[in-house]
Motif scaffolding. Structure first.
Motif, PDB file in Angstrom:
ATOM      1  N   GLN A  11     -32.376  45.454  44.607  1.00 35.70           N
ATOM      2  CA  GLN A  11     -33.423  45.430  45.670  1.00 35.70           C
ATOM      3  C   GLN A  11     -34.729  46.236  44.895  1.00 35.70           C
ATOM      4  O   GLN A  11     -34.266  47.302  44.571  1.00 35.70           O
ATOM      5  CB  GLN A  11     -33.052  46.132  47.050  1.00 35.70           C
ATOM      6  CG  GLN A  11     -31.988  45.289  47.838  1.00 35.70           C
ATOM      7  CD  GLN A  11     -31.470  45.913  49.245  1.00 35.70           C
ATOM      8  OE1 GLN A  11     -32.013  47.122  49.372  1.00 35.70           O
ATOM      9  NE2 GLN A  11     -31.052  45.015  49.975  1.00 35.70           N
ATOM     10  N   SER A  12     -35.878  45.687  45.338  1.00 38.61           N
ATOM     11  CA  SER A  12     -37.167  46.442  44.805  1.00 38.61           C
ATOM     12  C   SER A  12     -37.230  47.508  45.724  1.00 38.61           C
ATOM     13  O   SER A  12     -36.564  47.718  46.955  1.00 38.61           O
ATOM     14  CB  SER A  12     -38.133  45.470  44.785  1.00 38.61           C
ATOM     15  OG  SER A  12     -38.742  44.905  46.207  1.00 38.61           O
ATOM     16  N   ASP A  13     -38.351  48.601  45.421  1.00 34.54           N
ATOM     17  CA  ASP A  13     -38.457  49.539  46.562  1.00 34.54           C
ATOM     18  C   ASP A  13     -39.417  49.142  47.639  1.00 34.54           C
ATOM     19  O   ASP A  13     -39.016  49.521  48.666  1.00 34.54           O
ATOM     20  CB  ASP A  13     -39.352  50.777  45.625  1.00 34.54           C
ATOM     21  CG  ASP A  13     -38.734  51.524  44.565  1.00 34.54           C
ATOM     22  OD1 ASP A  13     -37.417  51.621  44.733  1.00 34.54           O
ATOM     23  OD2 ASP A  13     -39.148  52.005  43.535  1.00 34.54           O
ATOM     24  N   ARG A  14     -40.231  47.911  47.284  1.00 36.47           N
ATOM     25  CA  ARG A  14     -40.799  47.388  48.528  1.00 36.47           C
ATOM     26  C   ARG A  14     -39.792  46.800  49.588  1.00 36.47           C
ATOM     27  O   ARG A  14     -40.182  46.888  50.665  1.00 36.47           O
ATOM     28  CB  ARG A  14     -41.792  46.397  47.875  1.00 36.47           C
ATOM     29  CG  ARG A  14     -42.848  45.884  48.874  1.00 36.47           C
ATOM     30  CD  ARG A  14     -43.750  45.157  48.289  1.00 36.47           C
ATOM     31  NE  ARG A  14     -44.815  45.783  47.478  1.00 36.47           N
ATOM     32  CZ  ARG A  14     -44.654  45.766  46.216  1.00 36.47           C
ATOM     33  NH1 ARG A  14     -44.162  45.070  45.372  1.00 36.47           N
ATOM     34  NH2 ARG A  14     -45.880  46.406  45.598  1.00 36.47           N
ATOM     35  N   SER A  59     -29.655  40.094  43.281  1.00 33.52           N
ATOM     36  CA  SER A  59     -30.495  40.915  42.546  1.00 33.52           C
ATOM     37  C   SER A  59     -30.603  42.297  42.949  1.00 33.52           C
ATOM     38  O   SER A  59     -30.411  42.736  44.399  1.00 33.52           O
ATOM     39  CB  SER A  59     -31.867  40.177  42.610  1.00 33.52           C
ATOM     40  OG  SER A  59     -31.775  38.736  42.057  1.00 33.52           O
ATOM     41  N   GLU A 110     -43.035  38.805  46.398  1.00 38.65           N
ATOM     42  CA  GLU A 110     -42.636  39.402  45.084  1.00 38.65           C
ATOM     43  C   GLU A 110     -42.564  37.980  44.219  1.00 38.65           C
ATOM     44  O   GLU A 110     -42.921  38.115  42.965  1.00 38.65           O
ATOM     45  CB  GLU A 110     -41.526  40.161  45.216  1.00 38.65           C
ATOM     46  CG  GLU A 110     -41.845  41.364  45.833  1.00 38.65           C
ATOM     47  CD  GLU A 110     -40.634  42.362  45.729  1.00 38.65           C
ATOM     48  OE1 GLU A 110     -40.699  43.726  45.948  1.00 38.65           O
ATOM     49  OE2 GLU A 110     -39.539  41.882  45.817  1.00 38.65           O
ATOM     50  N   ARG A 123     -44.467  37.199  40.832  1.00 40.06           N
ATOM     51  CA  ARG A 123     -43.855  36.830  39.599  1.00 40.06           C
ATOM     52  C   ARG A 123     -44.385  35.558  38.900  1.00 40.06           C
ATOM     53  O   ARG A 123     -44.386  35.447  37.517  1.00 40.06           O
ATOM     54  CB  ARG A 123     -42.166  36.813  39.768  1.00 40.06           C
ATOM     55  CG  ARG A 123     -41.650  38.317  39.962  1.00 40.06           C
ATOM     56  CD  ARG A 123     -40.108  38.141  39.594  1.00 40.06           C
ATOM     57  NE  ARG A 123     -39.351  36.975  40.765  1.00 40.06           N
ATOM     58  CZ  ARG A 123     -39.132  37.439  41.890  1.00 40.06           C
ATOM     59  NH1 ARG A 123     -39.294  38.784  42.264  1.00 40.06           N
ATOM     60  NH2 ARG A 123     -38.619  36.450  42.650  1.00 40.06           N
ATOM     61  N   TRP A 160     -46.395  44.618  51.981  1.00 44.78           N
ATOM     62  CA  TRP A 160     -46.770  44.894  50.601  1.00 44.78           C
ATOM     63  C   TRP A 160     -46.877  46.314  50.261  1.00 44.78           C
ATOM     64  O   TRP A 160     -46.485  47.039  49.201  1.00 44.78           O
ATOM     65  CB  TRP A 160     -47.879  44.015  50.173  1.00 44.78           C
ATOM     66  CG  TRP A 160     -48.004  44.193  48.754  1.00 44.78           C
ATOM     67  CD1 TRP A 160     -48.991  44.795  48.016  1.00 44.78           C
ATOM     68  CD2 TRP A 160     -47.258  43.289  47.898  1.00 44.78           C
ATOM     69  NE1 TRP A 160     -48.685  44.534  46.503  1.00 44.78           N
ATOM     70  CE2 TRP A 160     -47.573  43.707  46.407  1.00 44.78           C
ATOM     71  CE3 TRP A 160     -46.215  42.468  47.971  1.00 44.78           C
ATOM     72  CZ2 TRP A 160     -47.038  43.083  45.193  1.00 44.78           C
ATOM     73  CZ3 TRP A 160     -45.602  41.807  46.770  1.00 44.78           C
ATOM     74  CH2 TRP A 160     -46.153  42.169  45.354  1.00 44.78           C
ATOM     75  N   LYS A 165     -36.799  47.860  49.973  1.00 40.37           N
ATOM     76  CA  LYS A 165     -35.814  48.892  50.573  1.00 40.37           C
ATOM     77  C   LYS A 165     -36.780  49.400  51.782  1.00 40.37           C
ATOM     78  O   LYS A 165     -36.022  49.577  52.738  1.00 40.37           O
ATOM     79  CB  LYS A 165     -35.497  49.931  49.629  1.00 40.37           C
ATOM     80  CG  LYS A 165     -34.348  49.284  48.347  1.00 40.37           C
ATOM     81  CD  LYS A 165     -34.373  50.407  47.380  1.00 40.37           C
ATOM     82  CE  LYS A 165     -33.032  50.088  46.506  1.00 40.37           C
ATOM     83  NZ  LYS A 165     -33.086  51.090  45.278  1.00 40.37           N
TER      84      LYS A 165
END
Length: 570
Positions: free
Chosen positions: A294-297, A292, A200, A204, A160, A299
């Motif tokens: 990719q979130s920074d987390r 979707s 994640e 959400r 995280w 990546k």
């Protein structure tokens, strides 16, 4: 500071703790009053400076009561308690012997009750890693089972909080490994991207992770999950089927499909659990993650996981005994095709798995004989996808290079040889079929398939030749196998030419042993394939000079030389 001022400060901070216990707000939520944390820090520093058992004995009861009040308030608290509890835990570790306080239950309470709720708080995550690093030696000697027990929770923390915590985490990481956590740690590391996806998804559907216990969320939705799984089993409906309006992403409870994530989201190590990668629910979640952005987390963890795996494998080769490594290798083989489907990530993970396996076989060739059954199973799966094909290639190489486990494992070598024969004949048959259909199938995909198959055949042919060189009783069967390949004239000439060259080598035992023989010591002698022991030239006839053979040259050598050019002069 003189004694009077020191005593005044001491009494002031003690009174502030005592008063907080009587104040209803502070008593119910100690962390809500910032002065309490400061008082505990000052008292700890004074105890450290004075190093007096009397002073520690005076402050201990107040701090111990504060710890239990803070733990009791966690479920209702709106404030982070992690920083306060970590300062108290430091007091326990440093002065526990003076007041006969066993810190083990307190440490476990912190992990279970506090860190499980606050691992996503950046300040708590950083302070926790600093605490673990500062006390690493004491934790490993006095509480060796603590970090291995809670490694899933610490993986959630790093998943995280990302790269900013990586350096501190890698310093703690060796402490996570023990005989009981060694095996389950591997799939957890490989599945770190899935862990991020799961966390994640929980955020959400259920709001911020800070202050919420994922374990309690899971328990609250367990009956619904069970009913949905039963419904799927008996009616064939999709997990979490709720019609076409797909509101599960934004619902207030964890979606039933997250039953697949229960093992990922756990806080404690409860052994090696099966990951249901082939289930429809997992396939759906993975497809959604791929489609979707990719979130920074995500990546960050895709870059970090291979680096953490490097440390894991380095520790294994340095510290772990052979029996545990031998138990790990089948797990590596089973997971090589089930990796988070990001192209760069899957390449990096599979590369490291294969490199470690080959290093393990190099260190202990006996593993090949001990693991002959899972190895033969993987050879049979060589057609099931690029990842499994590459695994089969590397296993073929290892079998040949290490003689199927060595000269003392003749039965295992024979069984492995039979598996290689089967793989060879199956590929020869399909290669002939491919040759007849070449004009009809000229797509890039078919070209890639043929290239992979030719590469596999080259590895298999080489493994058969090397295995027979190591175990000479297999030579007649090897000649038959290689003869069929040499006569087959399959589409890729490299394959049948290699088989023909190996047949020629087998007619010259000295050359064959030099080129294909084992590189490890055998019967007291060390042989390095492709090299000649020139120092023997003064007393022995040097018959194995494989220069033009190794260069795959046809016909006589392209240059002349004499022994005097290569042998040392007396």
């Amino acid at each position: 500071m003189d004694n009077a001022n020191r005593n005044d400060n001491w009494d002031f901070y003690l009174r502030s703790l005592s008063n907080s216990a009587r104040d209803s707000n502070s008593a119910n939520d100690p962390a809500s009053d910032p002065s309490i944390l400061q008082s505990v820090k000052k008292l700890y520093e004074l105890c450290k400076t004075e190093n007096s058992e009397d002073l520690v004995a005076r402050v201990y009861p107040q701090i111990n009561k504060l710890f239990h009040r803070a733990v009791a308030s966690l479920s209702q608290s709106r404030t982070s308690n992690g920083l306060l509890l970590l300062v108290i835990l430091q007091f326990y570790l440093d002065f526990g012997e003076m007041v006969l306080h066993d810190a083990d239950p307190s440490l476990r309470t912190f992990f279970r009750s506090c860190l499980s709720r606050e691992f996503s708080d950046p300040a708590v995550a950083e302070a926790t890693l600093d605490f673990l690093n500062m006390n690493k030696k004491k934790l490993l000697t006095s509480f060796p089972s603590l970090l291995p027990q809670f490694f899933p929770l610490l993986l959630k923390l790093i998943a995280w909080n990302g790269e900013k915590s990586e350096k501190s985490f890698l310093k703690v990481f060796p402490g996570l490994m023990s005989p009981g956590s060694f095996l389950p740690l591997f799939p957890s590391l490989v599945d770190l991207p899935i862990l991020v996806v799961a966390l994640e998804k929980v955020e959400r559907s259920s709001g911020s992770l800070i202050g919420n216990s994922i374990a309690s969320m899971q328990k609250s939705t367990a009956p619904e999950m069970l009913l949905a799984l039963m419904d799927e089993a008996y009616t064939g409906s999709t997990i979490g089927g709720g019609g076409g309006d797909s509101e599960s992403e934004d619902s207030n409870t964890i979606d039933v499909a997250d039953s697949l994530f229960l093992d990922l989201l756990k806080d404690e190590n409860d052994g090696l659990a099966e990951r249901h990668w082939t289930s429809p629910g997992m396939a759906t979640v993975l497809q959604a993650a791929i489609n979707s952005p990719q979130s920074d987390r995500l990546k960050q963890i895709l870059k970090m996981a291979p680096r953490i795996l490097d440390v894991y494998f380095a520790i294994i080769l340095r510290d772990v005994n052979n029996s545990l490594i031998c138990a790990l290798i089948p797990l590596l083989m089973s997971r090589i095709a089930t990796v988070f489907p990001d192209k760069s990530f899957s390449y990096e993970i599979r590369k490291r798995i294969l490199e470690f396996m080959l290093a393990a076989f190099q260190r202990s060739p006996d593993f090949i004989a001990l693991l002959k059954k899972p190895i033969m199973d993987r050879l049979a799966e060589a057609y099931d996808g690029p990842a499994k094909t590459e695994l089969a290639l590397q296993l073929c190489w290892a079998i040949g290079e290490h003689g199927g486990g060595g000269g003392s494992h003749k039965d295992a070598a024979r069984e492995l040889f039979e598996s290689l024969e089967l793989l060879l004949y199956e590929n020869l048959s399909s290669s002939r079929l491919g040759l007849r259909q070449e004009s009809a199938l000229s797509s890039d995909r078919e070209t890639f398939r043929k290239s992979s198959q030719s590469r596999l055949l080259c590895f298999v042919v080489t493994a058969i030749a090397k295995l027979a060189t190591h175990h000479r009783e297999l030579l007649p069967r090897a000649r038959v196998s290689l003869g069929k390949v040499a006569r087959s004239r399959i589409s890729d000439g490299r394959v049948w030419r290699r088989a023909r060259d190996y047949l020629g080598l087998m007619n010259e035992p000295a050359i064959c042993l030099s080129v294909l023989g084992p590189s490890r010591p055998s019967c007291g002698f060390t042989r390095n394939p492709g090299t000649v022991n020139w120092s023997d030239g003064g007393t022995k006839m040097i018959a194995h000079i494989p220069f033009y053979i190794l260069g795959e040259q046809e016909g006589p050598p392209f240059h002349d030389f004499s022994f005097s050019d290569v042998l040392p002069r007396r």
